[in-house]
Every structure is written in C-alpha cells, then in structure tokens.
Design an enzyme around this catalytic site. Structure first.
Site, PDB file in Angstrom:
ATOM      1  N   CYS A 122       8.316  27.359  20.447  1.00 38.00           N
ATOM      2  CA  CYS A 122       9.073  28.507  19.997  1.00 38.00           C
ATOM      3  C   CYS A 122       9.617  28.202  18.613  1.00 38.00           C
ATOM      4  O   CYS A 122      10.022  27.085  18.332  1.00 38.00           O
ATOM      5  CB  CYS A 122      10.237  28.806  20.944  1.00 38.00           C
ATOM      6  SG  CYS A 122      11.213  30.248  20.489  1.00 38.00           S
ATOM      7  N   GLY A 123       9.592  29.175  17.757  1.00 35.18           N
ATOM      8  CA  GLY A 123      10.090  28.956  16.407  1.00 35.18           C
ATOM      9  C   GLY A 123       9.230  29.647  15.400  1.00 35.18           C
ATOM     10  O   GLY A 123       8.750  30.740  15.639  1.00 35.18           O
TER      11      GLY A 123
END
Length: 279
Positions: A122-123
């Site tokens: 995630c990111g």
C-alpha cells in the site's frame, strides 16, 4: 449503475466478492450463532506485454476497469487507446490481468522497472525515490462551479449504490458524478485506491463525459487519491472523510476543488473554494 465487465465473474469463475462466515455474535449479553458476510480480497497481478509489474490485493470485480484505470493514473499509458487488449486469467494463486499496451508505453515501463528495488502493498505504486512522489499534474479547470445541491444529491444516492458494503461493511466506494449530482459510475473495492482506479478505467471507455462532473469517494483524501483524480482530468473531488495537508497543497497547486467531511448537507471546502457554488 455497475454494468458487468465484458469478462464477468461468472464466465471467468472469479471468486465471489463476498463470502459467508459463521460467527458468534454477542448482543445485550446474549451470545448466538449467526451467519455474516466478509468481503473477499484476492491477489491481482497486472501483467503488461507478458511482464508482471504489480500485484495488488483487490475485490475480484470490475478488474478490466481496475487495470485500465491503474494504467492511466500511474502514467503507464497516456490514454485508453494505448491499451490494445485486456485478458483475465484465473489461477490457484490469484488473478492475472494481462494488458497489451503500445510499444512506446512498454519501453517506458521497462525503463521504470529497472530502477525499482521493491514495492509495498500500500502506498505510492511504482515509486522508488522521493523526487518521484509528486508527479507533474495537469492544470485543471471547470466550465462552471460545483453546486452545493449536486454534492448533496450525490451523497444521498451513494449508499444505495454500495451493495457489497451493505453486505460486508468492509469496502470503499468511488463514483463519477454528473454536474447535477447524478451518479454515473460507481465502483466498490476493499482498497480505496482500487475503487477509484476502477471508476477512472470505466470513464476512459466513455465516448464523452460531463465536463462539469466531479469525483466522490467514501474515504479520506490522501495524496494518491488527489493525484489519481487529477490524472483523470477531474477538477473537483468530494470525500466523506478527512483530507491530508499534503493532498490539499497538491490540489491547490493544480486547481482542484476539494470538499471533505461531506455528510448530508454539511461539508468543508479545503481547496479552491472559487470552484464551489453555494446555491
């Protein structure tokens, strides 16, 4: 509101978007066995011209739109015409979405991949250095201010277009709304970024779109959510939850009007209030 993709789940034997689960529910001091529903998330590999680029955990629905939207918002392709075809392959380990893209785009993707040393789940996808975080964004304009009544109408209709969230309570929604607040495209996913990419992918297939339209999301406004909206050329973003300071700075810089904490008839305008009409 959510038409089936050309390769739909039944034809491809994709996992169902939700699964039943027996639970022990405690209410008022009384414990009972009950049946509940859980949102499914499966590994989805995005494969470009035979090379796997990213694996995302996603809801197994609207995967063609997801792959196209991801490709556009991550600047892998410049427009939908650079994607020549999308095929979905279901395996024991997950789902592979194969995209055939233009040679120019594929060469650029291979150059990007050479510099990548790792990726988190995630990111900021495909980013390996700080100077790549804040990408160059288009300057956004609207033909008319966003009306308060349109925001209220879109919010009122969104809950009714989230069947998976009603069932599981575990998914986000994103919607492309007309200038009058009508919900034109709504997608759900366990990941807020995935839901937005699905909407943008579906928008890319439209022959035309309302220039006064806006994006509505059930989540917070992070930098990546603002960037994806800007990359789609949408000049107004409405969110049910809070924004981050970095996202607002980004929005102010590219001309995006950002509305957050939108609940019923109440909201807060954080960026570019000139793009808002309090009718």
């Amino acid at each position: 509101m959510n038409p089936a993709e050309p390769n739909d789940a039944s034809a491809l034997h994709l996992p169902a978007p939700a699964a039943e689960q027996t639970v022990l529910r405690l209410r008022g001091g009384v414990a009972t066995d009950a049946m509940d529903h859980l949102a499914e998330e499966v590994p989805v590999a995005l494969v470009y011209n035979g090379i796997s680029h990213a694996v995302m955990m996603a809801t197994p629905r609207d995967l063609e739109a997801f792959a196209l939207g991801f490709s556009l918002t991550e600047a892998i392709i410049d427009n939908a015409a650079e994607c020549y075809g999308i095929d979905i392959e279901v395996g024991e380990a997950g789902v592979a979405v194969h995209l055939e893209i233009a040679s120019r785009a594929f060469v650029a993707l291979k150059e990007r991949r050479r510099s990548l040393t790792g990726r988190t789940g995630c990111g900021l996808c495909g980013v390996d250095s700080l100077d790549q975080v804040y990408r160059s964004l288009p300057v956004l304009t609207r033909p008319a201010p966003l009306a308060r009544s349109a925001i209220v109408r879109a919010l009122a209709g969104l809950k009714g277009e989230q069947p998976l969230n009603r069932l599981t309570g575990a998914t986000h929604a994103a919607a492309w709304c007309g200038g009058d607040g009508s919900l034109l495209i709504v997608r759900e996913d366990v990941g807020r970024h995935n839901a937005l990419d699905k909407v943008i992918g579906a928008m890319a297939r439209l022959p035309a779109r309302d220039p006064a339209g806006f994006m509505l999301i059930s989540s917070r406004v992070s930098v990546e959510m603002a960037q994806k909206t800007a990359m789609a050329g949408v000049a107004a973003l409405v969110a049910v939850s809070a924004p981050t300071a970095a996202a607002i700075r980004l929005a102010e810089g590219c001309g995006m009007t950002v509305i957050a904490f939108a609940r019923g008839e109440d909201f807060v305008c954080y960026a570019n209030p000139a793009g808002l009409l309090l009718d």
